[in-house]
Design a protein around this motif. Structure first.
Motif, PDB file in Angstrom:
ATOM      1  N   PRO A  31     -16.250   7.683 -12.930  1.00 13.66           N
ATOM      2  CA  PRO A  31     -17.036   7.310 -14.117  1.00 13.66           C
ATOM      3  C   PRO A  31     -16.957   8.331 -15.239  1.00 13.66           C
ATOM      4  O   PRO A  31     -17.180   7.999 -16.404  1.00 13.66           O
ATOM      5  N   VAL A  32     -16.648   9.582 -14.884  1.00 15.40           N
ATOM      6  CA  VAL A  32     -16.577  10.642 -15.896  1.00 15.40           C
ATOM      7  C   VAL A  32     -15.259  10.582 -16.660  1.00 15.40           C
ATOM      8  O   VAL A  32     -15.236  10.655 -17.897  1.00 15.40           O
ATOM      9  N   TYR A  33     -14.142  10.426 -15.929  1.00 17.58           N
ATOM     10  CA  TYR A  33     -12.817  10.540 -16.546  1.00 17.58           C
ATOM     11  C   TYR A  33     -12.119   9.208 -16.787  1.00 17.58           C
ATOM     12  O   TYR A  33     -11.195   9.142 -17.594  1.00 17.58           O
ATOM     13  N   LYS A  34     -12.518   8.176 -16.068  1.00 12.96           N
ATOM     14  CA  LYS A  34     -11.899   6.852 -16.206  1.00 12.96           C
ATOM     15  C   LYS A  34     -10.356   6.942 -16.206  1.00 12.96           C
ATOM     16  O   LYS A  34      -9.696   6.536 -17.172  1.00 12.96           O
ATOM     17  N   PRO A  35      -9.757   7.466 -15.153  1.00 10.67           N
ATOM     18  CA  PRO A  35      -8.295   7.635 -15.131  1.00 10.67           C
ATOM     19  C   PRO A  35      -7.564   6.296 -15.060  1.00 10.67           C
ATOM     20  O   PRO A  35      -8.127   5.275 -14.636  1.00 10.67           O
ATOM     21  N   ASP A  36      -6.304   6.309 -15.471  1.00 15.39           N
ATOM     22  CA  ASP A  36      -5.436   5.132 -15.377  1.00 15.39           C
ATOM     23  C   ASP A  36      -4.647   5.120 -14.074  1.00 15.39           C
ATOM     24  O   ASP A  36      -4.115   4.083 -13.680  1.00 15.39           O
ATOM     25  N   ALA A  37      -4.524   6.290 -13.453  1.00 19.03           N
ATOM     26  CA  ALA A  37      -3.692   6.402 -12.252  1.00 19.03           C
ATOM     27  C   ALA A  37      -4.251   7.490 -11.339  1.00 19.03           C
ATOM     28  O   ALA A  37      -4.878   8.447 -11.803  1.00 19.03           O
ATOM     29  N   ILE A  38      -3.977   7.325 -10.042  1.00 17.05           N
ATOM     30  CA  ILE A  38      -4.433   8.267  -9.029  1.00 17.05           C
ATOM     31  C   ILE A  38      -3.234   8.747  -8.218  1.00 17.05           C
ATOM     32  O   ILE A  38      -2.421   7.936  -7.769  1.00 17.05           O
ATOM     33  N   ILE A  39      -3.132  10.073  -8.038  1.00 21.84           N
ATOM     34  CA  ILE A  39      -2.145  10.659  -7.127  1.00 21.84           C
ATOM     35  C   ILE A  39      -2.910  11.303  -5.974  1.00 21.84           C
ATOM     36  O   ILE A  39      -3.751  12.174  -6.200  1.00 21.84           O
ATOM     37  N   GLN A  40      -2.637  10.861  -4.761  1.00 20.87           N
ATOM     38  CA  GLN A  40      -3.260  11.465  -3.588  1.00 20.87           C
ATOM     39  C   GLN A  40      -2.245  12.380  -2.918  1.00 20.87           C
ATOM     40  O   GLN A  40      -1.216  11.930  -2.414  1.00 20.87           O
ATOM     41  N   PHE A  41      -2.535  13.688  -2.916  1.00 23.55           N
ATOM     42  CA  PHE A  41      -1.663  14.663  -2.269  1.00 23.55           C
ATOM     43  C   PHE A  41      -2.149  14.905  -0.838  1.00 23.55           C
ATOM     44  O   PHE A  41      -3.309  15.255  -0.621  1.00 23.55           O
ATOM     45  N   PHE A  42      -1.248  14.730   0.118  1.00 25.93           N
ATOM     46  CA  PHE A  42      -1.570  14.937   1.533  1.00 25.93           C
ATOM     47  C   PHE A  42      -0.966  16.251   2.014  1.00 25.93           C
ATOM     48  O   PHE A  42       0.187  16.568   1.703  1.00 25.93           O
ATOM     49  N   PHE A  43      -1.760  17.001   2.802  1.00 25.00           N
ATOM     50  CA  PHE A  43      -1.234  18.180   3.485  1.00 25.00           C
ATOM     51  C   PHE A  43      -1.623  18.093   4.955  1.00 25.00           C
ATOM     52  O   PHE A  43      -2.620  17.469   5.314  1.00 25.00           O
ATOM     53  N   THR A  44      -0.852  18.747   5.814  1.00 25.82           N
ATOM     54  CA  THR A  44      -0.966  18.613   7.254  1.00 25.82           C
ATOM     55  C   THR A  44      -2.397  18.728   7.775  1.00 25.82           C
ATOM     56  O   THR A  44      -2.831  17.911   8.606  1.00 25.82           O
ATOM     57  N   ASN A  45      -3.143  19.723   7.300  1.00 24.91           N
ATOM     58  CA  ASN A  45      -4.471  19.923   7.871  1.00 24.91           C
ATOM     59  C   ASN A  45      -5.488  18.865   7.463  1.00 24.91           C
ATOM     60  O   ASN A  45      -6.652  18.926   7.874  1.00 24.91           O
ATOM     61  N   TYR A  91       5.376  19.765  12.954  1.00 29.42           N
ATOM     62  CA  TYR A  91       4.529  18.674  12.484  1.00 29.42           C
ATOM     63  C   TYR A  91       5.349  17.394  12.245  1.00 29.42           C
ATOM     64  O   TYR A  91       4.985  16.560  11.424  1.00 29.42           O
ATOM     65  N   LYS A  92       6.443  17.266  12.963  1.00 28.25           N
ATOM     66  CA  LYS A  92       7.325  16.112  12.787  1.00 28.25           C
ATOM     67  C   LYS A  92       6.582  14.805  13.031  1.00 28.25           C
ATOM     68  O   LYS A  92       6.737  13.838  12.277  1.00 28.25           O
ATOM     69  N   GLU A  93       5.768  14.764  14.086  1.00 24.03           N
ATOM     70  CA  GLU A  93       5.023  13.538  14.379  1.00 24.03           C
ATOM     71  C   GLU A  93       4.066  13.199  13.246  1.00 24.03           C
ATOM     72  O   GLU A  93       3.914  12.028  12.875  1.00 24.03           O
ATOM     73  N   VAL A  94       3.413  14.214  12.682  1.00 25.16           N
ATOM     74  CA  VAL A  94       2.502  13.992  11.554  1.00 25.16           C
ATOM     75  C   VAL A  94       3.252  13.321  10.406  1.00 25.16           C
ATOM     76  O   VAL A  94       2.806  12.303   9.862  1.00 25.16           O
ATOM     77  N   ASN A  95       4.387  13.896  10.028  1.00 27.38           N
ATOM     78  CA  ASN A  95       5.164  13.329   8.927  1.00 27.38           C
ATOM     79  C   ASN A  95       5.540  11.885   9.198  1.00 27.38           C
ATOM     80  O   ASN A  95       5.402  11.003   8.333  1.00 27.38           O
ATOM     81  N   GLU A  96       6.043  11.620  10.400  1.00 27.89           N
ATOM     82  CA  GLU A  96       6.508  10.277  10.733  1.00 27.89           C
ATOM     83  C   GLU A  96       5.362   9.267  10.719  1.00 27.89           C
ATOM     84  O   GLU A  96       5.498   8.165  10.171  1.00 27.89           O
ATOM     85  N   LYS A  97       4.237   9.638  11.326  1.00 26.99           N
ATOM     86  CA  LYS A  97       3.098   8.714  11.394  1.00 26.99           C
ATOM     87  C   LYS A  97       2.506   8.472  10.012  1.00 26.99           C
ATOM     88  O   LYS A  97       2.120   7.342   9.671  1.00 26.99           O
ATOM     89  N   VAL A  98       2.417   9.516   9.202  1.00 29.18           N
ATOM     90  CA  VAL A  98       1.878   9.360   7.858  1.00 29.18           C
ATOM     91  C   VAL A  98       2.805   8.474   7.017  1.00 29.18           C
ATOM     92  O   VAL A  98       2.345   7.577   6.303  1.00 29.18           O
ATOM     93  N   MET A  99       4.111   8.702   7.105  1.00 25.10           N
ATOM     94  CA  MET A  99       5.055   7.884   6.353  1.00 25.10           C
ATOM     95  C   MET A  99       4.986   6.423   6.785  1.00 25.10           C
ATOM     96  O   MET A  99       5.008   5.513   5.943  1.00 25.10           O
ATOM     97  N   ASP A 100       4.879   6.175   8.087  1.00 22.87           N
ATOM     98  CA  ASP A 100       4.760   4.802   8.584  1.00 22.87           C
ATOM     99  C   ASP A 100       3.493   4.145   8.043  1.00 22.87           C
ATOM    100  O   ASP A 100       3.506   2.967   7.651  1.00 22.87           O
ATOM    101  N   PHE A 101       2.405   4.900   8.032  1.00 22.70           N
ATOM    102  CA  PHE A 101       1.139   4.355   7.559  1.00 22.70           C
ATOM    103  C   PHE A 101       1.195   4.025   6.069  1.00 22.70           C
ATOM    104  O   PHE A 101       0.739   2.966   5.632  1.00 22.70           O
ATOM    105  N   VAL A 102       1.779   4.920   5.281  1.00 22.60           N
ATOM    106  CA  VAL A 102       1.861   4.680   3.837  1.00 22.60           C
ATOM    107  C   VAL A 102       2.804   3.512   3.544  1.00 22.60           C
ATOM    108  O   VAL A 102       2.550   2.710   2.639  1.00 22.60           O
ATOM    109  N   ASN A 103       3.872   3.392   4.309  1.00 23.16           N
ATOM    110  CA  ASN A 103       4.751   2.234   4.151  1.00 23.16           C
ATOM    111  C   ASN A 103       4.012   0.943   4.481  1.00 23.16           C
ATOM    112  O   ASN A 103       4.212  -0.088   3.823  1.00 23.16           O
ATOM    113  N   PHE A 104       3.152   1.005   5.490  1.00 26.24           N
ATOM    114  CA  PHE A 104       2.313  -0.151   5.826  1.00 26.24           C
ATOM    115  C   PHE A 104       1.405  -0.514   4.657  1.00 26.24           C
ATOM    116  O   PHE A 104       1.174  -1.697   4.378  1.00 26.24           O
TER     117      PHE A 104
END
Length: 230
Positions: free
Chosen positions: A59-73, A176-189
């Motif tokens: 409500p403060v910034y009313k952005p047009d786009a969102i970037i979600q940055f993921f890190f392992t932890n 963290y290979k499994e993390v990368n693979e599972k996250v990529m599969d989820f985002v593709n879903f």
């Protein structure tokens, strides 16, 4: 608006080296108009925190786009006080905060290991392995990332997801290979725009990408690479 943790916030970096500042300039050049990229990253944040941040600041910034940055932890399970529920992580964190000699040795050893070899899996929290719906951190990551995506759809916002790998040796032995693979599969879903920096950073030594040997967050060189990749 950029959602994320200490990497997005820019731990150890001057403002000019932040990923959001560099992306802002590149986007302004590309679209030939003023662009403001709001950095809402906070150290230790995960998808739930980012979801709350989005609801609070939209409500403060009313952005047009969102970037979600993921890190392992982001996959570490946390309690109601946002502390990890893994005893290894909590013990190590307490010692780093309260025992200066331990903190010195921790970062010295961690930096040396990550610069030359990958951290053995047995030294890492179990939250990063065998990811399924018995893992609270994995469940919360999926739940609140879906909430963020739905929020963007409901508000007609552009949304993209970016994966930042842990900056160790990025090869076939990456712990963290499994993390990368599972996250990529989820985002593709989810069927949303997705970008991983794994291959981009795998061409470099970990120390080339760090703020310092005591601070393994990405440095200005790494954020420049990442901004151009976006």
């Amino acid at each position: 608006m950029a959602l994320g943790d200490s990497y997005t916030w820019g731990d150890g970096l001057p403002e000019s080296e932040l990923i959001t500042v560099k992306l802002e300039k590149l986007l302004a050049q590309h679209f030939n108009r003023h662009i403001e990229l709001v950095n809402t990253g906070i150290g230790g944040f995960n998808a739930k925190d980012e979801w709350n941040q989005l609801n609070r600041l939209y409500p403060v910034y009313k952005p047009d786009a969102i970037i979600q940055f993921f890190f392992t932890n982001d996959l570490l399970a946390t309690d109601s006080l946002n502390k990890t529920t893994n005893w290894q992580s909590n013990t190590s964190m307490w010692l780093r905060e309260n025992v200066k000699f331990y903190s010195f040795l921790y970062y010295l050893i961690k930096g040396s290991i990550n610069a030359e070899i990958n951290t053995p899996a047995f030294m890492l929290p179990s939250d990063y392995f065998n990811l399924d719906d018995t893992k609270p951190g994995w469940v919360n990551f999926k739940k609140f990332t879906l909430e963020i995506r739905q929020f963007c759809y409901d508000k007609n916002l552009e949304y993209c997801f970016v994966l930042i790998p842990t900056l160790t040796i990025l090869d076939s032995n990456y712990p963290y290979k499994e993390v990368n693979e599972k996250v990529m599969d989820f985002v593709n879903f989810m069927d949303v725009p997705f970008l991983s920096y794994f291959n981009l950073f795998s061409k470099y030594k970990p120390t080339d990408l760090w703020v310092s040997k005591e601070n393994t967050h990405w440095n200005g060189f790494a954020t420049s690479l990442a901004a151009l990749k976006n």
